[in-house]
Structures are given as C-alpha cells and as structure tokens.
Design an enzyme around this catalytic site. Structure first.
Site, PDB file in Angstrom:
ATOM      1  N   GLU A   1       0.895  -1.164   0.000  1.00  0.00           N
ATOM      2  CA  GLU A   1       0.000   0.000   0.000  1.00  0.00           C
ATOM      3  C   GLU A   1       0.928   1.207   0.000  1.00  0.00           C
ATOM      4  O   GLU A   1       1.437   1.629   1.028  1.00  0.00           O
ATOM      5  CB  GLU A   1      -0.886  -0.054   1.245  1.00  0.00           C
ATOM      6  CG  GLU A   1      -2.108   0.826   1.128  1.00  0.00           C
ATOM      7  CD  GLU A   1      -1.988   2.062   1.969  1.00  0.00           C
ATOM      8  OE1 GLU A   1      -1.797   3.145   1.370  1.00  0.00           O
ATOM      9  OE2 GLU A   1      -2.053   1.963   3.202  1.00  0.00           O
TER      10      GLU A   1
ATOM     11  N   CYS B   1      -1.898   8.901   2.886  1.00  0.00           N
ATOM     12  CA  CYS B   1      -1.699   8.419   1.516  1.00  0.00           C
ATOM     13  C   CYS B   1      -2.941   8.728   0.694  1.00  0.00           C
ATOM     14  O   CYS B   1      -2.882   8.786  -0.527  1.00  0.00           O
ATOM     15  CB  CYS B   1      -1.351   6.941   1.498  1.00  0.00           C
ATOM     16  SG  CYS B   1      -2.572   5.950   2.312  1.00  0.00           S
TER      17      CYS B   1
HETATM   18  C1  UN1 Z   1      -2.812   5.912   4.994  1.00  0.00           C
HETATM   19  O1  UN1 Z   1      -2.715   7.128   4.871  1.00  0.00           O
HETATM   20  O2  UN1 Z   1      -1.808   5.153   4.850  1.00  0.00           O
HETATM   21  O3  UN1 Z   1      -8.725   6.389   4.232  1.00  0.00           O
HETATM   22  C2  UN1 Z   1      -4.062   5.207   5.384  1.00  0.00           C
HETATM   23  C3  UN1 Z   1      -8.011   6.975   5.070  1.00  0.00           C
HETATM   24  C4  UN1 Z   1      -7.630   6.213   6.316  1.00  0.00           C
HETATM   25  C5  UN1 Z   1      -6.435   5.364   6.063  1.00  0.00           C
HETATM   26  C6  UN1 Z   1      -5.268   6.081   5.460  1.00  0.00           C
HETATM   27  N1  UN1 Z   1      -8.733   5.393   6.744  1.00  0.00           N
HETATM   28  O4  UN1 Z   1      -7.661   8.129   4.927  1.00  0.00           O
END
Ligand code: UN1
Length: 457
Positions: free
Chosen positions: A211, A245
């Site tokens: 990821e 992310c």
């Molecule tokens: C991340 O930034 O690695 O959807 C995960 C989202 C969170 C998870 C982010 N539930 O922004």
C-alpha cells in the site's frame, strides 16, 4: 539490529505461529474481541500517544484508535467466515473444494501517519487467519507501536509474542524482506520504499502486500453542492497536515464554477486553525519532520520559479515551537506542472479548470499512482461515468466525499505505483492465508479429468 537477536525473534514467531494455528479460528477471534475491548478501555491513552508522537490532532487520533477497534470487530465476525468455495466436480463421486490455511509468520512494515490503524488492518486479519506477526513501525512511531503491543499483552497470555516489534529503519526492513521464514511482507509507505523492498521479497518468491503512495484527485462538476464540496476538499487536502496516503493533492474544477470555487477555497484555507495538535481547537498540526518541511518548500519554490500562482505554504511560528507548522498551499495552475505528477507528503493542493468531464477524468488518471479519487456532482451521468470502466482508475472512487477517510469495511488500496495490494475489509483476509484446492474421490473408480483415458491393463 544484531543478527542473533533478530533470529531469536523470528524463531519465537515461528514457534508461536505453530501453536496459534491449531486454535480454532472462532477462538482466535475471541482473543481479538478481547483485544478490541482493551483498545476501547485505553482509547484515550492510545489517542494521546498518537497525538504526542505522530502529532495528529485529537479528533483524528481518537478516530485512528476507533479504526483499530472497528478492525477488531470486523475480524471477530470474520473468524467464523473464512469461507472456502465448494465447486461442482466434473467427475462422479468427487468433491472439489478449497481450503484456507494460515501462512505462518507475517511481516508488517508501517508508516508514521497511521501508526496504529494500519497495523490493526494487518494484525487483526492475520491473527484470525492463524498467523503470528513481526511489526516494524516507522522510527517516528515506536511509542504508538508499544502502546498497541501493551494492549495486546494485557489479554493475550501465552500468545503475547504473537506480536513482536522490531524497531529500526531500512536495514531492519531489508532483513524482514530477505527472510524466507516470513511468508508475507505487508508494507505501507512511499512508492520509492516499495520499489526498493519489493524486489527483495520477489527474489525469494515471497508474498507481498503493498500500500504505497497516492496522488489523489477530485473533480468538481457544475452541479456540485459547493458547501459540501468545500468541506470535503478542506478535510482531504489539509487534514492530517496533508500526510495521508489518501490526501487530496489535485483538484479539477469545471470552468463555470472555477472562480467561485477558488474564492471559497482560499477563504476556507485561511480560516483553518493551525496549532498544537493537543489543543481542542486545532485542525492542523505540524509536519512530522524537517525533511517533510524541506520537501514541501522545495516543491513550492520550483513552482514559484515558473511563475505559478502559490497561495500560502509558508512556515508559521506557533507558540515559539521549533516544530514545522505550515499554512496549507493552494496552487493555481493553468497547465499540468511536473510537480503535480509526484506525491509531496504535505498540504499542497493544485487546482486546475476543465471544460469536459472526459478531460477531467483523463487528467485525474494521468499520473503513475492510483489510490483514491472523488467526484463532486449531482448529475448521475457524471458520477456513473466516473465509477465505470472508463472512469477513475484508482482503487478507491468516491462520490460527494473527499478522497481520504475510508471506512474499514471496504478493501483499501490502489493500482499502478500504489502497489496493487488490498488491505482491511471485504475479502482482503485472503492475502493472509494460503489456498488449497482439494479434490476428494469417494467413489470406487478413478475417472480422469478432461475425459483422459489411461488404462494400465
Ligand atoms: C494511509 O494514509 O496510509 O482512508 C491510510 C483513510 C484512512 C487510512 C489512510 N482510513 O484516509
């Protein structure tokens, strides 16, 4: 890390995985239920640790612990639903069925920005699936990892070492990736990190779950409800100081509403409260490090050098702190600039106008990453196009919601440079198990598949 010490950890993990896999899955689920209870009891303490170490604002820290709790609840149900299919066999008196078995030891490498929830995505599934886990958290979030481990230790008894933490940086990540005893490496972080680690795991034909970075875009259509839209954009672009992310990085606004939208965004960005993350009023805390600040400034400088309009982005002095507080930056571009094509992990939002929805979708997809995407519209033709095979090429596609803040029930992850992995909900559990296709002949003859004849007499 000392090789001997590392080896001891892995051998311990293998031993415990052997014992753990023999416990029926619903009983493994019971451990996760109790773990969830601990997280509930310790919610405030854990959230405080996140705010202290990862510098997330209070409500987001509580939200993160909640995400870990949600994962526990999900995994408890799942522990009774590790279904294998039964297929009709083409041969008489035969049963064709798939069985799911644990992998053994799982390696989990996590980033600073979700220091508990992303581990919970991996651990809760991996544990009900029957595996042990080796966790290498980001060097910026070792305390958060210890907090989670402590909660597990409260309830896990002889299975305390089902979670073992290896603190460290790249060197430790490489050890995990090289290690054949670790069946699956699940890694969250930048695309760069993924590109360095993935070949190491692939060289030993290990399983990978990646990821990686996103470069997420939203499209704002003429029919959009602008109040809702601005709120969605502000949270996705500026929340977590642009360090998710899933953070919103690029915005494509229809030309007819462009001026109105930009004016509202400017006002909204101006009004966001930037301050110490442990204060109730703060909406945006500091960046995690000087490196993050420098990379944000470098990106903005290179845009300014090309005379691109940059609003905000400067460092702020908050209560004489030496941390890196910044104003979110709004960057108004006429053309696609090179800077827009890579992910700067900071609150920078590029805004560009479009005329035709097809062009907006093309620009949205025209980056190497493919994590999250959104459209703001009340026109179902546009939203359906966006969700169709000719629409967003990302793993997450939202309508009238920003790009960040996904629920755990869906599979989380994305395509292209995002790495292709899917974690958390839906059937992501299958990543943590191996599939056995079993065919049983309960007849007295031996018919061969595909009608092949092989008569030995
Ligand atoms: C991340 O930034 O690695 O959807 C995960 C989202 C969170 C998870 C982010 N539930 O922004």
């Amino acid at each position: 890390m000392d090789k001997k010490q590392y080896n001891k950890i892995i051998i311990r993990s293998q031993d415990i995985a052997e014992k753990w896999k023999k416990i029926p899955a619903p009983q493994r689920g019971e451990f996760i239920r109790q773990f969830g209870e601990q997280l509930r009891l310790q919610k405030e303490l854990l959230a405080k640790t996140i705010t202290k170490e990862a510098r997330k604002i209070k409500t987001e820290s509580f939200g993160e612990v909640q995400e870990a709790i949600d994962m526990c609840d999900f995994a408890v149900g799942l522990s009774r639903q590790l279904y294998g299919l039964t297929m009709p066999s083409e041969r008489p008196n035969h049963r064709l069925q798939e069985l799911w078995h644990p992998l053994g030891v799982v390696g989990c490498i996590t980033a600073f920005n979700f220091p508990m929830a992303v581990f919970a995505w991996n651990f809760c599934l991996s544990a009900v699936c029957g595996n042990s886990i080796i966790w290498k958290p980001s060097p910026h979030s070792n305390e958060c990892a210890k907090g989670i481990k402590k909660a597990w230790d409260e309830i896990s008894g002889e299975f305390s070492d089902l979670i073992q933490i290896i603190e460290g940086g790249n060197e430790e990540a490489v050890l995990i990736c090289e290690d054949k005893r670790i069946s699956l490496v699940s890694a969250t972080g930048s695309t760069q990190m993924g590109k360095e680690l993935a070949p190491i795991v692939s060289a030993r034909l290990g399983k990978l779950l990646l990821e990686l970075g996103g470069n997420n875009a939203a499209i704002v259509c003429p029919s959009a409800d602008l109040d809702l839209t601005i709120k969605g954009i502000a949270f996705s672009a500026c929340g977590t100081t642009g360090q998710r992310c899933t953070s919103l990085r690029r915005l494509f606004v229809h030309k007819d509403i462009y001026d109105d939208c930009v004016e509202r965004l400017e006002k909204c960005f101006e009004e966001l409260v930037i301050g110490c993350p442990s204060k109730d009023s703060s909406q945006i805390g500091p960046l995690i490090s000087e490196d993050s600040f420098n990379s944000m400034q470098k990106t903005l400088e290179s845009l300014r050098a090309k005379n691109v309009s940059v609003i905000g982005g400067e460092r702020l002095d908050i209560e004489d702190s030496d941390e890196y507080y910044v104003k979110p930056a709004l960057v108004l571009v006429k053309e696609i600039e090179d800077e827009m094509l890579s992910e700067t992990f900071a609150p920078i939002l590029y805004v560009k106008s479009y005329e035709k929805i097809e062009d907006a979708i093309r620009m949205q997809n025209d980056v190497s990453q493919g994590l999250s995407s959104s459209i703001f519209t009340n026109d179902m033709r546009e939203s359906e196009l966006f969700l169709s095979e000719s629409g967003s090429d990302c793993g997450i596609a939202n309508v009238n919601i920003g790009t960040s803040g996904a629920e755990i029930g869906g599979a989380f992850g994305g395509e292209k440079d995002t790495g292709g992995g899917r974690e958390s909900g839906s059937d992501a559990w299958k990543n943590y198990m191996r599939r056995v296709t079993a065919t049983v002949n309960y007849g007295e003859d031996l018919p061969l598949a595909q009608g092949v004849e092989f008569d030995e007499s």
